[in-house]
Motif scaffolding. Sequence first.
Motif: not given
Length: 389
Positions: A42-46, A80-82, A90-98, A102-107
Amino acid sequence: MNNTLYAKIQEEFNHIADTFIEKEIDVLADENLITIQSKYNLYDIQPYFAQLTNDVLAPDTKLTIESEDDFDPETDDLYEYKINFENRRAYLKREHYGDGVFYSTLYEYTAQYHKSFSVYQNKETVKAINLSYLYLKNGLPDQFIECTEYGISLKTYTCENEIIKNYKLEWPNHDHHCIGELTFDTEKKLVMITETASDGRVRVLFDTTAPTKNIEEVLEKIEAFLVENIADQILEKVKIEEPVYCILFEYTMQGPFPPTIAFGITSEVEGNFEDKELYELYNAPDMRYFSENDEPNPINIDFYPVDIQSSYLIANSYGENIPWQNEEACELWEKQIFDTYLRICKRLMHFDFSKSFAKTENFLVMARDFEQCNEEDFYQNMLYYIAKK
């Protein structure tokens, strides 16, 4: 100045993994942040990140997971978003793979820039994936700098009436660049993004103006183009002095259109043709005349006329939106692509290419998914078709 900034960003990228976990713990402990989950990115800075990848959600899409009915763990992605609901950021985005992957992004946000940094995480490893800065000017995008393991890129935006009109995409120390043009409707809704490269090639990245999204009609249009237009281009642009035993299209199900094209010549086949394995005969990167080669035998076939690119976008997006866990749907889509290329091969067998090259007795028009290596299936179908004729 840019070189100094690039060096600073590259150095920061090189050390993301050293401090990421510590910063992530701080974000997870922030009681002002609310957790939401979604099936979607749902989110990215670009700016217009979803449109740039042609991955825009339908207006009626339910964005968040609120009950068991909203999520199927067998077929759906999980993000998952914070979120801070006061500033709607958003300050954190996590894409879960089990299994702890994760692929995790901090903002981070300042008045001068927005920043994101992403890593791949598992139980043993944290690996830097991406570091991006969106620099602002009067509150609007000015520059977007992205650093990955492959290097740095820069987008410089031109804004007008508070919307982005265009951008220049370039890579430090490279002469090549692209100019992106954004088109909006009367309500300032983005309807198209095109990029024109410094060599003149035009790419349609996003287009909502296509007249149809019926996938069968789209595949028919692509088939007609890959038969009629490509045949005309072969006759006009391709001149091969020695006998040709195949025209070969290669594709991948990750993005089946457009394909690449190669021409197999007899001098590339050592020994008896009949003794060769199919993968030795039909493998485009091994061929001298291959559309991905610049030298010494370039094949200047243009697969990107502007009129066909929207159809590529629709077809490729259709496939990307099929959950990989849905085996039945994936198999059906794979068959549709196979059948489309098979019809292309059959139709091109009837063209007279004598102006461009001489055919061998065993000449075939072939196709191949280079990841699945299904040349045997195409080969047998083409032999059967020729025998019937």
